[in-house]
Design a protein around this motif. Structure first.
Motif: not given
Length: 363
Positions: A59-64, A86-89, A219-224, A236-239
């Motif tokens: 898969p796209d390892r950077e999940f652009v 700014q996003v990581w997952a 700041v972290t979030r979840t889809m759960s 995921y997070l924003a930073a």
């Protein structure tokens, strides 16, 4: 050496996990009780089927594409907007947190939180060989800001973990607390865990609004939870982009599968629908808190999709009495307290009836 050659500090420990029992009313792990619509399910199925045609490739390892979609979603909670860089997952906010401590913790460094708080935090520290430092919350589960800032300045943790709303209490942090701790932390990271952020009460802001002011804020979030996608495992997070780039050093190769990325993108396309029950769950939460208080229980103020209530001389007996009546809640938090997730109106009616019977039986 004893076989298997497990690290000494891990010997005899039990793995994390809430009870998974087949009972009619499951209110113990803060899931969203409302599943996706047939239209959403069909979109996910189509997206996964398309991804399946390329499963012979990594898969796209950077999940652009996914980072862009998550940035657009988060931008609704801040006037400043969020950029994709700014996003990581990762696979659930659990993996996001572990990656943060792998990158910024480690031997000779410490992580800090304020108890009672999420029970996995010290385990992330343990697994990344990071010293764990724990402050305390007040009796109402708020944080004494002056004392907390002083402890941060004294201990100089590499990472401060601040759930808001807090788990298991549901307590939200005011923006001034986040700002003060970001300043006290210096070069250390302050991670505001907003796993339940979408459930916060009207007027309670997201820490996302403070990102332009504090470079060390995450700041972290979840889809759960609000997204009703606990089975997806996408957090995921924003930073600051430099923080996201640093995490890339410790992530496993191709850590988000093509199927995970496709499913998450499809779910984000249906965000209005999946989030459509949030207001209903908020109202049910507030009704539950009011009812519990009317029955004479102590209840923590909650901005999440659960309520912490008590106190009981033998909380396990109350927990077991509810389970015997087909209602599973969580025995967690300070001694004497119990936590109930907010379910459907019918599920909460069953919970109230069962709790009434158990408390009358124990009185």
């Amino acid at each position: 050496m004893t076989f298997p050659p497990l690290r000494e500090e891990l010997r005899g420990l039990e793995p994390y996990g809430a009870p998974q029992l087949d009972v009619p009313v499951q209110l113990n792990v803060n899931e969203n009780p409302y599943g996706p619509s047939p239209a959403c399910v069909a979109d996910i199925a189509t997206a996964v089927a398309h991804a399946a045609t390329t499963l012979n490739r990594y898969p796209d390892r950077e999940f652009v594409e996914l980072r862009g979609a998550l940035a657009s979603y988060l931008s609704r909670d801040t006037p400043h907007g969020i950029a994709p860089e700014q996003v990581w997952a990762a696979n659930g906010s659990n993996e996001v947190m572990l990656q943060l401590l792998q990158a910024f913790g480690g031997p000779g460094r410490s992580a800090m939180s304020f108890a009672p708080t999420y029970s996995m935090y010290p385990e992330y520290a343990r697994d990344s060989v990071t010293e764990w430092v724990q402050g305390r919350r007040e009796d109402d589960f708020s944080i004494d800001l002056d004392a907390a800032a002083a402890l941060v300045r004294e201990k100089r943790p590499a990472v401060v973990l601040l759930p808001s709303p807090n788990n298991p209490t549901g307590t939200a942090l005011p923006p001034e607390a986040v700002g003060a701790l970001c300043e006290a932390a210096g070069e250390g990271l302050v991670v505001v865990d907003e796993a339940y952020g979408e459930f916060r009460r009207t007027g309670v802001p997201s820490a996302l609004e403070l990102l332009p002011t504090y470079r060390n804020l995450v700041v972290t979030r979840t889809m759960s939870k609000a997204f009703a996608a606990a089975g997806l495992r996408l957090g995921y997070l924003a930073a600051d982009p430099a923080i996201c780039d640093a995490i890339r050093v410790v992530r496993l190769p191709y850590h988000l599968s093509a199927v995970t990325q496709a499913t998450a993108l499809a779910a984000l396309r249906h965000a209005p629908e999946l989030l459509g029950k949030v207001d209903e769950l908020r109202a049910e939460r507030d009704d539950t808190v009011a009812w519990l208080r009317a029955q004479g229980h102590q209840v923590a103020d909650s901005d999440a999709n659960f309520a912490l209530f008590g106190t009981f001389p033998d909380r396990h007996a109350v927990w077991q009495g509810l389970l015997d009546r087909g209602v599973l809640i969580r025995e967690v938090g300070p001694e004497g307290w119990l936590r109930v997730s907010i379910g459907t109106a019918d599920e909460m009616k069953t919970f109230k009836q069962a709790l009434t019977e158990v408390t009358e039986e124990k009185s």
